[in-house]
Motif scaffolding. Structure first.
Motif, PDB file in Angstrom:
ATOM      1  N   GLU A   1       0.862  -1.185   0.000  1.00  0.00           N
ATOM      2  CA  GLU A   1       0.000   0.000   0.000  1.00  0.00           C
ATOM      3  C   GLU A   1       0.894   1.229   0.000  1.00  0.00           C
ATOM      4  OE1 GLU A   1      -2.295   0.491   3.598  1.00  0.00           O
ATOM      5  OE2 GLU A   1      -0.593   0.041   4.866  1.00  0.00           O
ATOM      6  N   TYR A   2       0.302   2.364  -0.362  1.00  0.00           N
ATOM      7  CA  TYR A   2       1.042   3.619  -0.280  1.00  0.00           C
ATOM      8  C   TYR A   2       0.057   4.697   0.113  1.00  0.00           C
ATOM      9  CZ  TYR A   2       4.263   7.417  -1.325  1.00  0.00           C
ATOM     10  OH  TYR A   2       5.076   8.515  -1.222  1.00  0.00           O
TER      11      TYR A   2
ATOM     12  N   ASP B   1       7.234  -0.748   6.135  1.00  0.00           N
ATOM     13  CA  ASP B   1       6.606  -1.962   6.662  1.00  0.00           C
ATOM     14  C   ASP B   1       7.698  -2.914   7.165  1.00  0.00           C
ATOM     15  OD1 ASP B   1       7.671  -3.294   4.415  1.00  0.00           O
ATOM     16  OD2 ASP B   1       5.738  -3.450   3.395  1.00  0.00           O
TER      17      ASP B   1
ATOM     18  N   VAL C   1       5.428   2.538   2.907  1.00  0.00           N
ATOM     19  CA  VAL C   1       3.971   2.371   2.831  1.00  0.00           C
ATOM     20  C   VAL C   1       3.199   3.649   3.186  1.00  0.00           C
ATOM     21  CG1 VAL C   1       3.996  -0.126   3.181  1.00  0.00           C
ATOM     22  CG2 VAL C   1       3.877   1.388   5.175  1.00  0.00           C
TER      23      VAL C   1
END
Length: 125
Positions: A33-34, A99, A105
């Motif tokens: 995810e970002y 992470d 992330v």
């Protein structure tokens, strides 16, 4: 998780995107995810890629100096000095959360233009 490696990766991520390869930066350094906190950039990796592609098109002659990198826990903070066309100069302070796999992330930043005049002789970097 190595703090030194996270600092190295945060700088490499930023530099790769800044100089026109945001897709490569995402592929090499971003996790599953970002999360983006800069209000000028859409959330997620595509927003990041679109933003830096646009910046490279509009401002190909910009430059960046990484003045400081500080790491603690899962965070890396970068302090940069940027010079844009017309000698517009900016200071940024970026925070990246990593992470457990050493991938970025989440991102926060603060950007300030260096004023033409200052009440003191100290640099902002």
């Amino acid at each position: 998780m190595s703090l030194a490696k996270n600092k190295e990766n945060a700088i490499a991520f930023y530099k790769t995107a800044y100089y026109g390869e945001p897709q490569k930066a995402v592929e090499l350094y971003v996790g599953d995810e970002y999360i983006q906190h800069n209000p000028d950039v859409s959330d997620g990796t595509q927003g990041f890629i679109d933003y830096f592609n646009r910046m490279q098109e509009q401002y190909p002659d910009k430059s960046i100096e990484f003045v400081r990198a500080v790491a603690e826990g899962d965070l890396v903070a970068l302090h940069t000095h940027q010079i844009w066309p017309g000698n517009d100069q900016y200071i940024t302070m970026d925070f990246f959360r990593f992470d457990n796999n050493g991938k970025i992330v989440e991102h926060w930043d603060s950007i300030q233009q260096i004023p033409k005049e200052s009440a003191n002789d100290n640099t902002m970097y």
